[in-house]
Structure formats: C-alpha cells, structure tokens
Write an enzyme that holds these catalytic residues in place. Structure first.
Site, PDB file in Angstrom:
ATOM      1  N   PRO A  89       3.605   1.146  50.564  1.00 31.07           N
ATOM      2  CG  PRO A  89       3.310  -1.136  51.008  1.00 31.07           C
ATOM      3  CD  PRO A  89       4.172  -0.167  50.276  1.00 31.07           C
ATOM      4  CD  GLU A 116       8.366 -10.056  49.405  1.00 29.67           C
ATOM      5  OE1 GLU A 116       7.645  -9.617  50.329  1.00 29.67           O
ATOM      6  OE2 GLU A 116       7.946 -10.812  48.505  1.00 29.67           O
ATOM      7  NE  ARG A 154      -9.069  15.174  38.043  1.00 27.31           N
ATOM      8  CZ  ARG A 154     -10.086  15.111  37.197  1.00 27.31           C
ATOM      9  NH1 ARG A 154     -10.012  14.338  36.141  1.00 27.31           N
ATOM     10  NH2 ARG A 154     -11.165  15.804  37.404  1.00 27.31           N
ATOM     11  CG  ASP A 168     -11.436  19.399  40.642  1.00 29.18           C
ATOM     12  OD1 ASP A 168     -11.782  18.397  41.301  1.00 29.18           O
ATOM     13  OD2 ASP A 168     -10.251  19.751  40.482  1.00 29.18           O
TER      14      ASP A 168
HETATM   15  N1  4FN Z   1       2.877  -2.720  47.500  1.00 27.47           N
HETATM   16  C1  4FN Z   1       0.450  -3.750  53.164  1.00 27.47           C
HETATM   17  C2  4FN Z   1       1.372  -4.319  54.022  1.00 27.47           C
HETATM   18  C3  4FN Z   1       2.501  -4.967  53.534  1.00 27.47           C
HETATM   19  C4  4FN Z   1       2.731  -5.049  52.159  1.00 27.47           C
HETATM   20  C5  4FN Z   1       1.808  -4.485  51.301  1.00 27.47           C
HETATM   21  C6  4FN Z   1       2.006  -4.538  49.813  1.00 27.47           C
HETATM   22  C7  4FN Z   1       4.212  -3.885  45.825  1.00 27.47           C
HETATM   23  C8  4FN Z   1       6.689  -4.046  46.222  1.00 27.47           C
HETATM   24  C9  4FN Z   1       5.234  -3.156  48.031  1.00 27.47           C
HETATM   25  C10 4FN Z   1       0.731  -1.128  48.365  1.00 27.47           C
HETATM   26  C11 4FN Z   1      -0.315  -0.325  48.811  1.00 27.47           C
HETATM   27  C12 4FN Z   1      -0.378   0.998  48.486  1.00 27.47           C
HETATM   28  C13 4FN Z   1       2.477   1.647  46.510  1.00 27.47           C
HETATM   29  C14 4FN Z   1       0.694  -3.828  51.772  1.00 27.47           C
HETATM   30  C15 4FN Z   1       1.686   0.772  47.249  1.00 27.47           C
HETATM   31  C16 4FN Z   1       1.756  -0.589  47.578  1.00 27.47           C
HETATM   32  C17 4FN Z   1       0.633   1.546  47.700  1.00 27.47           C
HETATM   33  C18 4FN Z   1       2.900  -1.440  47.132  1.00 27.47           C
HETATM   34  C19 4FN Z   1       5.465  -4.658  45.536  1.00 27.47           C
HETATM   35  C20 4FN Z   1       6.462  -3.940  47.718  1.00 27.47           C
HETATM   36  C21 4FN Z   1       3.965  -3.679  47.324  1.00 27.47           C
HETATM   37  C22 4FN Z   1      -0.702  -2.862  55.203  1.00 27.47           C
HETATM   38  C23 4FN Z   1      -0.940  -1.656  53.073  1.00 27.47           C
HETATM   39  C24 4FN Z   1      -2.022  -3.852  53.379  1.00 27.47           C
HETATM   40  C25 4FN Z   1       3.539  -5.019  47.929  1.00 27.47           C
HETATM   41  C26 4FN Z   1      -0.805  -3.047  53.696  1.00 27.47           C
HETATM   42  N2  4FN Z   1       0.792   2.819  47.255  1.00 27.47           N
HETATM   43  N3  4FN Z   1       3.227  -4.916  49.352  1.00 27.47           N
HETATM   44  O1  4FN Z   1       1.108  -4.214  49.073  1.00 27.47           O
HETATM   45  O2  4FN Z   1       3.823  -0.978  46.498  1.00 27.47           O
HETATM   46  O3  4FN Z   1       1.892   2.860  46.551  1.00 27.47           O
END
Ligand code: 4FN
Length: 225
Positions: A89, A116, A154, A168
């Site tokens: 995130p 986490e 792609r 595209d």
């Molecule tokens: N997510 C937010 C804030 C705090 C935590 C999260 C969250 C998966 C391992 C990360 C999430 C979103 C877009 C990977 C989200 C992404 C992830 C992604 C992701 C488990 C820790 C977690 C402020 C974005 C809502 C869980 C916001 N793009 N934690 O989702 O990996 O790639």
C-alpha cells in the site's frame, strides 16, 4: 523474453494467470516466464514459519527478513539483474505508464506480503521499487502481483495478438468509446446509426468524440492539462 519471479506463500494462486488468457499465451509463445517461489521453503525451522510477532507489540505477525533474503539470493544467482518489486500500500501507484516502464525490464522479482507485511529492513536493503495497485485493503500481495503481471505483460512485444493491440484504447490516455455487436436492435435498443454507415472516417470521429465526452463526464482526472 521477460521473466517474472514471484515470492509468495500461495504459489497456486498464480495458476489464475498462468493457465488462462493473455499471460498464458505469452508463456506458450516463449515471450514470458513466470516462476513462483514458496517462501516456506526458505524457512529455517521445522515448522516452516516465516513470520514472527512485531517488536513493540500489537496485533498480527510480520514476515521475517531471513527467509525472504535467502529466497532473493537464490533468485539472483540465476538472474543477478532482477529488480525486486514489493507490492504494498506504500508503493508508487501502478499506472499504464508505470506498466510500460516495467515491461522494459528483462527480469522482475515480485515480493508478495501477507499478515502485516514484511520487516522494514527488507524494504531498506533488498527492495528496488514499491508498487501499489490502489487504495483499498486486500489480504495479500498476490492479487496485486497478478494485476501487475497482466498489465505489464500486455506491453511485452508479441504478447498481444494484432487485433488486441490495435484496440489498446488507453494508448491515448482516455476511456474507451462504447462498443456494440449483433443484433442491430434488441428490446427496442438500437445501435448508433453511424456505426452501420460504413463511413470509417465518420466512425473514427464519433468514437474519438465519445471517448472524450465519457472521460470528461466520468474521469475528469484523466484529462491531461
Ligand atoms: N495489503 C491500507 C492501509 C493499511 C493497510 C492496507 C492493507 C496485504 C500484507 C499489506 C494493499 C493495497 C494495494 C499491494 C491498506 C497492496 C496491498 C496494494 C497490500 C498483507 C500487508 C496488505 C490505506 C491502502 C487502505 C494489507 C490503505 N498493492 N494491508 O491492505 O499488500 O499492492
């Protein structure tokens, strides 16, 4: 040829893109390779744990440095130039433009978080780029990694068929125009007259206009200043 290595606790999830669709066809044409690595294979204990409690306390578990580093080391033995991307995130937002940039790389390693997320020292020392697919909570990095692989693949030359690449539509940065197929009328709904006219210049102009109108109405943020 572009190579993806994926570090994950759930390698089976990747059959969703390996077995079907554009990515699968890229693999069959030997234009893409996707290799998944089970992080548990790099655990240093008999229970195959790869996570532990967070220093400072609090809920949840944190992915440990050691297994991730051992796995990356193994991947880099074959591909020293592989760029390590952590899906998170905190990352730079994945856009059409970033997908194009990543597609120019020969080898990319995708690190998928669970729990986490990873120990911060992995990000400091091992990760080259953090990428996010958007602002919402998801349960793991795997779906994000698959979105990245699809959108990047792609742009690898030859992966899309001729027909697909012509369509595209995002190439101009706008939303697509509306699409219609047979029949000409269904439940009283007609296909726009211009599309049946056979006048290609008029059709192209109509589609461009529809794209622009739709983008202005629904996605003002996509209109370039
Ligand atoms: N997510 C937010 C804030 C705090 C935590 C999260 C969250 C998966 C391992 C990360 C999430 C979103 C877009 C990977 C989200 C992404 C992830 C992604 C992701 C488990 C820790 C977690 C402020 C974005 C809502 C869980 C916001 N793009 N934690 O989702 O990996 O790639």
């Amino acid at each position: 040829m572009m190579r993806f290595d994926v570090i994950t606790l759930f390698p089976d999830m990747f059959c969703a893109i390996k077995d079907e669709g554009v990515v699968a066809r890229g693999i069959k044409k030997s234009l893409l390779e996707i290799h998944t690595w089970q992080l548990r294979d790099y655990s240093d204990n008999k229970y195959r744990n790869v996570d532990d409690k967070p220093y400072g306390g609090g809920a949840g578990m944190v992915m440990q440095v050691k297994p991730i580093r051992s796995c990356i080391e193994q991947i880099k033995q074959k591909n020293p130039s592989s760029k390590i991307i952590y899906l998170s995130p905190q990352g730079q937002k994945l856009t059409h433009q970033l997908a194009i940039e990543i597609s120019k790389l020969e080898s990319v390693t995708l690190l998928c978080g669970r729990y986490e997320g990873v120990d911060e020292r992995v990000i400091e020392h091992d990760v080259d780029l953090e990428v996010s697919i958007g602002d919402y909570v998801i349960s793991g990095g795997e779906l994000a990694a698959m979105v990245l692989i699809d959108s990047v693949s792609r742009h690898v030359p030859g992966v899309l068929g001729n027909v697909e690449s012509l369509n595209d539509s995002f190439a101009n940065g706008l939303l697509d125009y509306p699409h219609y197929t047979r029949p000409e009328i269904i439940d009283g709904q007609q296909v726009p007259e211009v599309l049946l006219s056979g006048h290609q210049a008029n059709i192209d102009a109509w589609r461009e206009d529809q794209s622009l109108k739709s983008t202005k109405k629904k996605r003002q943020d996509l209109i370039k200043k």
